[in-house]
Design an enzyme around this catalytic site. Sequence first.
Site, PDB file in Angstrom:
ATOM      1  N   GLU A  31     -23.852 -46.036   2.558  1.00  0.00           N
ATOM      2  CA  GLU A  31     -24.789 -46.370   1.504  1.00  0.00           C
ATOM      3  C   GLU A  31     -23.952 -46.604   0.246  1.00  0.00           C
ATOM      4  O   GLU A  31     -23.155 -45.745  -0.128  1.00  0.00           O
ATOM      5  CB  GLU A  31     -25.760 -45.198   1.286  1.00  0.00           C
ATOM      6  N   ARG A 258     -18.700 -34.109  11.501  1.00  0.00           N
ATOM      7  CA  ARG A 258     -18.328 -34.494  10.156  1.00  0.00           C
ATOM      8  C   ARG A 258     -17.011 -33.842   9.768  1.00  0.00           C
ATOM      9  O   ARG A 258     -16.729 -32.731  10.202  1.00  0.00           O
ATOM     10  CB  ARG A 258     -19.410 -33.888   9.270  1.00  0.00           C
ATOM     11  N   LYS A 268     -20.859 -37.559  -1.799  1.00  0.00           N
ATOM     12  CA  LYS A 268     -20.835 -38.498  -2.911  1.00  0.00           C
ATOM     13  C   LYS A 268     -21.609 -37.955  -4.107  1.00  0.00           C
ATOM     14  O   LYS A 268     -21.238 -38.184  -5.252  1.00  0.00           O
ATOM     15  CB  LYS A 268     -21.411 -39.842  -2.459  1.00  0.00           C
TER      16      LYS A 268
HETATM   17  P1  ATP Z   1     -22.206 -38.234   1.529  1.00  0.00           P
HETATM   18  O1  ATP Z   1     -23.012 -37.033   1.909  1.00  0.00           O
HETATM   19  O2  ATP Z   1     -20.816 -37.946   1.147  1.00  0.00           O
HETATM   20  O3  ATP Z   1     -22.927 -39.094   0.555  1.00  0.00           O
HETATM   21  P2  ATP Z   1     -23.185 -39.823   3.607  1.00  0.00           P
HETATM   22  O4  ATP Z   1     -23.223 -39.393   5.026  1.00  0.00           O
HETATM   23  O5  ATP Z   1     -24.470 -39.842   2.852  1.00  0.00           O
HETATM   24  O6  ATP Z   1     -22.075 -39.021   2.885  1.00  0.00           O
HETATM   25  P3  ATP Z   1     -22.958 -42.606   4.011  1.00  0.00           P
HETATM   26  O7  ATP Z   1     -22.491 -43.593   3.021  1.00  0.00           O
HETATM   27  O8  ATP Z   1     -24.383 -42.620   4.383  1.00  0.00           O
HETATM   28  O9  ATP Z   1     -22.523 -41.215   3.454  1.00  0.00           O
HETATM   29  O10 ATP Z   1     -22.047 -42.602   5.312  1.00  0.00           O
HETATM   30  C1  ATP Z   1     -21.434 -43.697   5.920  1.00  0.00           C
HETATM   31  C2  ATP Z   1     -20.888 -43.256   7.245  1.00  0.00           C
HETATM   32  O11 ATP Z   1     -19.837 -42.310   7.037  1.00  0.00           O
HETATM   33  C3  ATP Z   1     -21.952 -42.545   8.055  1.00  0.00           C
HETATM   34  O12 ATP Z   1     -21.895 -43.004   9.395  1.00  0.00           O
HETATM   35  C4  ATP Z   1     -21.606 -41.106   7.940  1.00  0.00           C
HETATM   36  O13 ATP Z   1     -22.010 -40.418   9.081  1.00  0.00           O
HETATM   37  C5  ATP Z   1     -20.077 -41.150   7.774  1.00  0.00           C
HETATM   38  N1  ATP Z   1     -19.604 -39.975   7.049  1.00  0.00           N
HETATM   39  C6  ATP Z   1     -19.989 -39.546   5.831  1.00  0.00           C
HETATM   40  N2  ATP Z   1     -19.367 -38.388   5.502  1.00  0.00           N
HETATM   41  C7  ATP Z   1     -18.565 -38.083   6.549  1.00  0.00           C
HETATM   42  C8  ATP Z   1     -17.671 -37.005   6.832  1.00  0.00           C
HETATM   43  N3  ATP Z   1     -17.475 -36.016   5.969  1.00  0.00           N
HETATM   44  N4  ATP Z   1     -17.014 -37.020   8.002  1.00  0.00           N
HETATM   45  C9  ATP Z   1     -17.182 -38.023   8.865  1.00  0.00           C
HETATM   46  N5  ATP Z   1     -18.001 -39.057   8.670  1.00  0.00           N
HETATM   47  C10 ATP Z   1     -18.705 -39.098   7.529  1.00  0.00           C
HETATM   48 MG    MG Z   2     -26.128 -40.191   2.396  1.00  0.00          MG
END
Ligand code: ATP
Ligand code: MG
Length: 768
Positions: A31, A258, A268
């Site tokens: 996102e 994760r 983020k």
């Molecule tokens: P955040 O909580 O940091 O905002 P998010 O999961 O909301 O992370 P997205 O931008 O939606 O972030 O994630 C993009 C991709 O990266 C998704 O497939 C998510 O599962 C993966 N991802 C995000 N954080 C991690 C992590 N700590 N380890 C592995 N993969 C991750």
């Molecule tokens: Mg997210």
Amino acid sequence: MSEHKDFLRLKVEEDLKQGKYKEVVTRFPPEPNGFPHIGHAKSICINFGIAKDYLGHCNLRMDDTNPTTEDTRYVEALKDAVKWLGFDWGEQVYFTSDYFPKIYEYAVQLVKMGKAYVDSLDEEQIREYRGTVTQPGRRSEYANRSVEENLNLLERMRQGEFKEGEHVLRAKIDMSAANMKMRDPLLYRIRHAHHFRTENEWCIYPMYDFAHCLSDYIEGVSHSICTLEFENNRDIYDWVLDTLKLEPPRPYQHEFARLGINYTVMSKRKLLELVNGGYVSGWDDPRMPTIAGYKRRGYTPESILNFCDQIGIAKANSMVDVSQLEFCIRDDLNQKVPRVMCVLDPIKVTIENYEGSEEIDASYYPHDVPKEGSRKVPFSKELYIEREDFMENPVKGYNRLTPDQPVRLRHAYIITCKEVIKDANGEVLEIKATYHPNSKSGQDKSGIKVKSAIQWVDAKTARKIEVRLYDRLYKNEAPESVEDLNPHSLHIIKNALIEPAVITDKVDERFQFERQGYFYKDPVDYKDEAPVFNKIVGLKDSWAKKTKVDESAAKPTPKPEVKKEVIHGEAQAMNESQQAFFDKYTNELKLNDEVANILARDEKLSSFYNETLDYLSRLHFLNQLSFNLENCNILAANIVANEVAKELKEKSVEELKFTTSHIAQLVKMVEEETISSKIAKEVFEQMTQNGESPTHIVEAKGLVQISDPAVILPIIDDIIAKNPDNVKKFKAGNSKLLGFFVGQVLKTTGGKANPKVVNELVAQQLNA
Ligand code: ATP
Ligand code: MG
């Protein structure tokens, strides 16, 4: 691709074998609401890595369904990160928002099938109706609306007739499903907001659960890989695709753990808080766990890829130690980058018996002799050395310059301190010294023994630089809030001095500042006239070191009366590579002079030892840094300089039955106290005979050291009972008899008892 395949790759292979898909298509679907972090790097490596391994494709897709938090700036940052890590998304970046019309059509289709309805409960009622984990929910009365009414309301929602929250579109699934997510999940909600791409075209936006599976399907994704927290969403994913009866093949969701790293936050939202709150200089602050932060700090893409590879892919969430990431960058830079000299906290040295100037040819890769590349380092009467490298009243074991101890200036001469000039407060202002003209590095005929070589710069030609030292962003292993920020995470040194060859208008350059660490020209602030360097990482794990006694905090020893300078009249000069090894062994590895000397001067031994060091550092890493590497390096040096040296007198390395990796394993067992050093000798003997690995020998022969008091105590008691006279003498004050008892115990156990434990227990039993 590594031989050991993770469960995702195994699944992909199975699907390919069964002909489920013509091509593997994955996607990385962030996102665009913040800069990507190291957790995203893991996801990037998995998704792009799998596509690459199976000759498929990975789409970069912006999951932009939330108009209020997203921005093109983040889209650019995400593209930068993927590109920097070396992956290619092909011709175009995809956006979920491009599918809004298509997704809306699917919603209409569900309504027509009687599988979705417009609900008019408010948020709170929706929550209340949903029930709990133990209680089933109940369906909203609006679920009985006719298809026509639903279609009409949905269209009017889309036209912007209603306020936010007035209506939502929900799937009609099962209000008593055990999986709460399946209790009529929301598919669309009203948001009167400007979207950075579709602008004001839409005022209803699809929810993640509806948009994601359909976007995957529209793009022909085969494997939709996400993190574990989406496990419960998988049912909706399947429900949507199955209910719509889409033409196969359809994608399936698979989850992995994760990535979490200690001493930092990885979301983020929390990172945005740091940026907005001014706690860091921006998303690319070198202390941030963002890809942009690592990039600016000087990390290489290779080191991050390696890290992602090493942490592996698992199904259980775990916390990775940040030192593992630091290890990866150190490991990557160690061989790659040139080594130069920089003085962070300068103190002036005037060499009284030197006139004029010269340029010393110094290798950029002194540790790696075949590697070409050198520069001229100016040398003259006035130099600067590191303040820390001089001690007027040295502590015990201090190996650098003192009034009584000469030191080598790296690549140059040995100097001796003659006079210390101080200000009124006793602060050292300047050191007057003499140099030894025949002691030049690589051609040393002086025979003067020194314990270390220190970095220096020439006063006239040195360049002033700013150095930014970074420490961990948080002081707690599992930080919660900004309260846990480490107040000392940034330390700026304005007036460091560096040899002139380093300062050019070239950016994107990394160096090892000898004995200090790895540094990177800051890509934002570096200017030829005002150079700025970021510290990437230290030479060693400094946090592991912090728990040990600090050298300078130890008590100073009384000043020795006699001058300790030993002059060996005929010692042959070391050549440059020998000198380089010697310097490394004594400075970095803290070997004593004698051992360092034996190893450095013999090419067979030094290469054998260097290889053993490599193995040790790998073992260290593979064992999650569980043992003390520094001690192992020293133990290994002793074995190589004594035992291995004996073997190599008669044999060539090829003829040896044992290998460097055997020595590393042996040393590790000693350090971990699995075996005593006495047993280690026995094991070594055996290794020279039959080439068995030391771990096998120890296991097969049951040589594992005994440290368990429950085993040792009865033996001690037995020996005490058998020697009443000696016990009496001990109690009367003959403390030397302690050794007698310890010796007896060790003998009884065939040398297998842990001497340290035995010592403690014997003392305890005798004094009982
Ligand atoms: P955040 O909580 O940091 O905002 P998010 O999961 O909301 O992370 P997205 O931008 O939606 O972030 O994630 C993009 C991709 O990266 C998704 O497939 C998510 O599962 C993966 N991802 C995000 N954080 C991690 C992590 N700590 N380890 C592995 N993969 C991750
Ligand atoms: Mg997210």
